[in-house]
Motif scaffolding. Structure first.
Motif, short mmCIF file in Angstrom:
data_model
loop_
_atom_site.label_atom_id
_atom_site.label_comp_id
_atom_site.label_asym_id
_atom_site.label_seq_id
_atom_site.Cartn_x
_atom_site.Cartn_y
_atom_site.Cartn_z
N VAL A 113 5.60 -32.16 -52.15
CA VAL A 113 6.90 -32.82 -51.99
C VAL A 113 7.58 -32.99 -53.34
CG1 VAL A 113 8.00 -34.98 -51.32
CG2 VAL A 113 6.26 -33.98 -49.84
N VAL A 114 6.83 -33.41 -54.35
CA VAL A 114 7.41 -33.58 -55.69
C VAL A 114 7.92 -32.24 -56.21
CG1 VAL A 114 6.84 -34.12 -58.10
CG2 VAL A 114 6.08 -35.64 -56.26
N LEU A 115 7.13 -31.18 -56.03
CA LEU A 115 7.54 -29.86 -56.48
C LEU A 115 8.81 -29.41 -55.77
CD1 LEU A 115 6.84 -27.42 -58.25
CD2 LEU A 115 5.49 -26.54 -56.35
N ILE A 116 8.89 -29.64 -54.48
CA ILE A 116 10.09 -29.25 -53.73
C ILE A 116 11.30 -30.04 -54.19
CG2 ILE A 116 11.13 -29.33 -51.43
CD1 ILE A 116 8.35 -28.58 -50.32
N VAL A 117 11.14 -31.34 -54.40
CA VAL A 117 12.26 -32.18 -54.86
C VAL A 117 12.74 -31.72 -56.24
CG1 VAL A 117 12.88 -34.51 -55.61
CG2 VAL A 117 11.66 -34.18 -53.45
N VAL A 118 11.80 -31.42 -57.12
CA VAL A 118 12.17 -30.96 -58.46
C VAL A 118 12.90 -29.62 -58.37
CG1 VAL A 118 11.22 -30.08 -60.63
CG2 VAL A 118 10.39 -32.24 -59.69
N LEU A 119 12.40 -28.71 -57.55
CA LEU A 119 13.06 -27.40 -57.43
C LEU A 119 14.45 -27.53 -56.83
CD1 LEU A 119 10.10 -25.13 -56.31
CD2 LEU A 119 11.23 -25.20 -58.54
N GLY A 143 16.32 -30.15 -57.14
CA GLY A 143 17.11 -30.76 -58.21
C GLY A 143 17.54 -29.74 -59.24
N LEU A 144 16.64 -28.82 -59.59
CA LEU A 144 17.00 -27.76 -60.53
C LEU A 144 18.00 -26.78 -59.93
CD1 LEU A 144 13.51 -26.95 -62.08
CD2 LEU A 144 15.42 -28.11 -63.20
N GLY A 145 18.07 -26.75 -58.61
CA GLY A 145 18.97 -25.84 -57.93
C GLY A 145 20.43 -26.09 -58.25
N PHE A 146 20.77 -27.29 -58.71
CA PHE A 146 22.16 -27.55 -59.09
C PHE A 146 22.54 -26.76 -60.33
CE2 PHE A 146 21.24 -31.31 -56.50
CZ PHE A 146 22.28 -31.20 -55.60
N GLY A 147 21.55 -26.36 -61.11
CA GLY A 147 21.83 -25.54 -62.29
C GLY A 147 21.76 -24.06 -62.00
N TRP A 185 16.80 -23.21 -55.71
CA TRP A 185 16.92 -23.60 -54.31
C TRP A 185 16.16 -22.63 -53.41
CZ3 TRP A 185 22.72 -25.17 -53.35
CH2 TRP A 185 22.91 -26.45 -53.86
N VAL A 186 16.26 -21.36 -53.75
CA VAL A 186 15.54 -20.34 -52.97
C VAL A 186 14.04 -20.58 -53.08
CG1 VAL A 186 15.06 -17.88 -52.75
CG2 VAL A 186 17.40 -18.66 -53.17
N ALA A 187 13.57 -20.87 -54.29
CA ALA A 187 12.14 -21.13 -54.48
C ALA A 187 11.69 -22.36 -53.68
CB ALA A 187 11.85 -21.33 -55.97
N ALA A 188 12.49 -23.40 -53.68
CA ALA A 188 12.15 -24.60 -52.93
C ALA A 188 12.16 -24.31 -51.42
CB ALA A 188 13.13 -25.73 -53.26
N ALA A 189 13.13 -23.54 -50.98
CA ALA A 189 13.19 -23.20 -49.55
C ALA A 189 11.98 -22.38 -49.13
CB ALA A 189 14.48 -22.43 -49.26
N VAL A 190 11.54 -21.47 -49.98
CA VAL A 190 10.34 -20.68 -49.68
C VAL A 190 9.12 -21.59 -49.58
CG1 VAL A 190 8.77 -18.94 -50.62
CG2 VAL A 190 11.22 -18.52 -50.59
N LEU A 191 9.00 -22.55 -50.48
CA LEU A 191 7.88 -23.49 -50.41
C LEU A 191 7.92 -24.33 -49.14
CD1 LEU A 191 7.42 -24.82 -54.04
CD2 LEU A 191 5.82 -23.49 -52.67
#
Length: 92
Positions: free
Chosen positions: A6-12, A14-18, A23-29
């Motif tokens: 969950v922490v990794l997904i939230v961080v990814l 959050g980084l997706g705004f840059g 965002w794609v990496a978080a969606a895959v996770l």
């Protein structure tokens, strides 16, 4: 394990705004966590998945019973008898 995911997904996210690639990496996770191993015992988030499997078995039985009831109910039986009678009258 779940908390780390969950922490990794939230961080990814959050980084997706840059950069949209995060965002794609978080969606895959997220997809992998929810779908991984569903057929053989559930993903990371669902645990062993036994409740899901029991519900799917129940839903399959219920759907089969509904189809059976619709196909072979009294109303349909009477209609089939009328149709059979008409067919016999036409033939004979």
């Amino acid at each position: 394990m779940f908390v780390l995911l969950v922490v990794l997904i939230v961080v990814l996210f959050g980084l997706g705004f840059g950069n949209a690639l995060w965002w794609v990496a978080a969606a895959v996770l997220v997809f992998g966590a929810t779908r991984h191993g569903r057929g053989g015992g559930g993903g990371w988030i669902r645990g062993d998945g036994s409740d899901l499997r029991d519900y799917r078995d129940y839903a399959d039985r219920r759907d089969r019973q509904d189809r059976w009831d619709r196909r072979y109910s009294r109303r349909h039986r009477a209609r089939r008898r009328r149709e059979d009678r008409r067919d016999r009258e036409r033939r004979g």
